[in-house]
Write an enzyme that holds these catalytic residues in place. Sequence first.
Site, short mmCIF file in Angstrom:
data_model
loop_
_atom_site.label_atom_id
_atom_site.label_comp_id
_atom_site.label_asym_id
_atom_site.label_seq_id
_atom_site.Cartn_x
_atom_site.Cartn_y
_atom_site.Cartn_z
N LYS A 135 21.18 37.93 49.21
CA LYS A 135 22.31 38.60 49.85
C LYS A 135 23.41 37.58 50.15
O LYS A 135 23.14 36.42 50.44
CB LYS A 135 21.87 39.25 51.16
CG LYS A 135 20.71 40.19 51.04
CD LYS A 135 21.05 41.38 50.17
CE LYS A 135 19.96 42.43 50.24
NZ LYS A 135 18.60 41.89 50.09
N HIS A 192 2.58 38.97 49.62
CA HIS A 192 2.94 40.37 49.40
C HIS A 192 2.81 41.09 50.73
O HIS A 192 1.70 41.40 51.17
CB HIS A 192 2.01 40.99 48.35
CG HIS A 192 2.56 42.22 47.71
ND1 HIS A 192 1.82 43.03 46.90
CD2 HIS A 192 3.79 42.78 47.78
CE1 HIS A 192 2.57 44.04 46.48
NE2 HIS A 192 3.77 43.90 47.01
N ASN A 228 6.50 39.32 41.61
CA ASN A 228 5.42 38.86 42.50
C ASN A 228 4.75 37.62 41.91
O ASN A 228 3.52 37.54 41.78
CB ASN A 228 4.39 39.96 42.72
CG ASN A 228 4.93 41.08 43.60
OD1 ASN A 228 6.04 40.98 44.12
ND2 ASN A 228 4.17 42.15 43.75
N GLU A 230 10.00 35.27 41.49
CA GLU A 230 10.25 35.99 42.73
C GLU A 230 9.58 35.30 43.91
O GLU A 230 8.45 34.82 43.79
CB GLU A 230 9.75 37.43 42.63
CG GLU A 230 10.09 38.26 43.85
CD GLU A 230 9.67 39.72 43.71
OE1 GLU A 230 10.31 40.58 44.35
OE2 GLU A 230 8.69 39.99 42.99
N LYS A 241 -32.27 26.76 12.42
CA LYS A 241 -32.39 28.10 11.87
C LYS A 241 -31.84 29.08 12.91
O LYS A 241 -31.87 28.82 14.10
CB LYS A 241 -33.85 28.43 11.55
CG LYS A 241 -34.48 27.54 10.50
CD LYS A 241 -35.92 27.94 10.24
CE LYS A 241 -36.57 27.03 9.20
NZ LYS A 241 -37.98 27.42 8.91
N GLU A 293 13.27 37.88 48.04
CA GLU A 293 13.13 39.11 48.80
C GLU A 293 12.94 38.68 50.24
O GLU A 293 11.87 38.23 50.65
CB GLU A 293 11.94 39.93 48.30
CG GLU A 293 11.86 41.30 48.96
CD GLU A 293 10.70 42.12 48.44
OE1 GLU A 293 10.08 42.83 49.26
OE2 GLU A 293 10.40 42.05 47.24
N SER A 303 18.96 45.20 41.52
CA SER A 303 17.52 45.32 41.28
C SER A 303 17.14 46.79 41.29
O SER A 303 17.42 47.50 42.27
CB SER A 303 16.71 44.56 42.33
OG SER A 303 16.85 43.16 42.16
N ARG A 330 -35.20 34.63 9.78
CA ARG A 330 -34.44 33.44 10.13
C ARG A 330 -33.45 33.13 9.01
O ARG A 330 -33.78 33.28 7.84
CB ARG A 330 -35.35 32.22 10.34
CG ARG A 330 -36.35 32.32 11.48
CD ARG A 330 -35.63 32.14 12.82
NE ARG A 330 -36.58 32.02 13.91
CZ ARG A 330 -37.14 33.03 14.55
NH1 ARG A 330 -36.86 34.27 14.16
NH2 ARG A 330 -37.97 32.84 15.55
N ASP A 343 -27.55 27.70 18.29
CA ASP A 343 -28.93 27.39 17.92
C ASP A 343 -29.70 26.98 19.18
O ASP A 343 -29.85 25.80 19.49
CB ASP A 343 -28.94 26.27 16.87
CG ASP A 343 -30.34 26.00 16.34
OD1 ASP A 343 -31.23 26.83 16.58
OD2 ASP A 343 -30.53 24.97 15.68
#
Length: 635
Positions: A475, A390, A346, A375, A194, A424, A553, A230, A188
Amino acid sequence: MLCGRWRRARRPSEESPAPARVTAPLELPPSPDHTAPRPGSRALKKMGLTEDEDVHAMLRGSQLCKIRSHTWQKERLYRLQEDGLSVWFQRRFPHAPSRHIFLVQHIEAVRQGHQSEGLRRFGAAFPPARCLTITFRGRRKNLDLVARSAEEAQHWARGLDKLRVRLEAMSQWERLDHWIHFYLHRADSNQDSKMSFKEIKSLLCMVNVDVNDMYAYRLFKACDQSNDERLEGGEIEEFVRQLLKRPELEELFCQFSGEDRVLSTSELLEFLKAQGETGATLAHARQLIQTYELHETAKRHELMTLDGFMMYLLSPEGAALDPAHALVFQDMGQPLTHYFISSSHNTYLTDSQIGGLSSTEAYIRAFSQGCRCVELDCWEGPGGEPVIYHGHTLTSKILFRDVVQAVHDHAFERSPYPVILSLENHCGLEQQAVMAHHLRTILGDQLVTEVLGTQDPQELPSPEHLKGRVLVKGKKLPGSWGEDSRPVSDREEEEEEDGEAVGPAQHRAPSQAGPQAGQISPELSALAVYCCATRLQTLQPGPGPAQPCQVSSLSERKARKLLREAGNSFVRHNTRQLTRVYPLGLRVNSANYSPQEMWNVGCQLATRPSALARCPLGKPSRQWGSYPEGLLQRT
């Protein structure tokens, strides 16, 4: 009626409100003293917070400093609205009203002190007692604020927590009551009680109802009995009722209720059993009527009307997911390979895979959603400190040690079951040793550094045995050897992550992969205890003892190739060890592959980008909300 109460709440106090009609489907019960208080005071009264000191301080408003960077630190006025559901805040330039507020129900947590990445980096000059961070559900960014005094910060932290607790404790009908009053008030625009068609369109946009303008206007004209363009009072209510009609649910209701258009306890029980609730009883049906039926007359006669039926279906108790699954109900004593694990790819990114922002908050949000495998893309950083980002893109960088600290602080807030850190690793030997040092010193006893004493060497330990522990996937030398009797190099892992490597002939020789390819720090290698990263050479088990600690993976492309060409062998392989599947690097917009086919062959770690947190519907994905432990036992 609901809209009548909203309209009367806005009249001058000398007007006496007309009594509410008990028969209206969306009607609210009249207040005990037959007065119509302001919507805000009524809301706070229902929550029992009208005299609360913290709430009063928030209603008065506070000048809080909003922190974005070292140079962007602006004082803004923040004030709790009288509805008790929203906070208004000042902006430099005026915007639409909806962009000057945030809803209390959208707040996920309120942290005090330097408990966010933003405040740690940019707010260190302010005392922790004056700092607070508001985190939100969904993708909205954190709000880092500094109050003028520690007392003022306490008012906001405690007040918001009280409001959140009260909102969680509300019944479904009370929440709907608050919700409708709030949006009617916002839509409103000229505050005349209204609604023009333009305001109606604004209301529909606010509540995410996407309808054709012509259809909405036809409804608008049909409800405009006064023909003055209205809607007010009952006209607004009739418009909402027509708009929210659900013919398919009305048909379902009529199927079980018959011609009298009400459900008796026996008819409601019949409906429950038809939906698969085999343990439902007449007592349970009576309890549902007493909880969700809106009409007192129907409630006294143990009958449920269509309105009560809709309220039940909209409630958590009427959800398709079993609310009992919010608690741990599975057998958590099986080997880890027997579970689907909520996993992220990621994780550090909050936006695009190419130029998005990296943040520790992305890890905190992933953990709050029940994620159990995250990760960490680790690269050489300045000053001897490894960074996460990244690689070879424009994404921002965050310190490895800050991410490990976030894991220590937040990994087990929602679920006590183990977290896997998938490394990684692109760092040299020196910074790998730094990574190992941070993992040991920050995580302490949380980190698994040796095989559990009672562990069967033929299988992985169970989630129950690993409660509160962190596993490192990385690893391991000299244990992880390929078929060609050499360690799996980081270059091979990088090519795997790009989804291009499909055979040994396509890999670079160690001499071509860079001076440190394949060199793993002994300190870091020692931390890969139960999740040793290995390149998948064959799906057939070797002649020696089982190797349950090996984790492969695979890109989605290679996983699909194995699925097509050796599906049965792939299934048997996944009964022995963990398999992680990640999206192709071409998915730069953080889109997801469908993980269902990976789950069908038993891949436990079907990862998805955390940037957008979109997951296609599948057995585990649609149920992670009912599995807060982040693991789902495979059947």
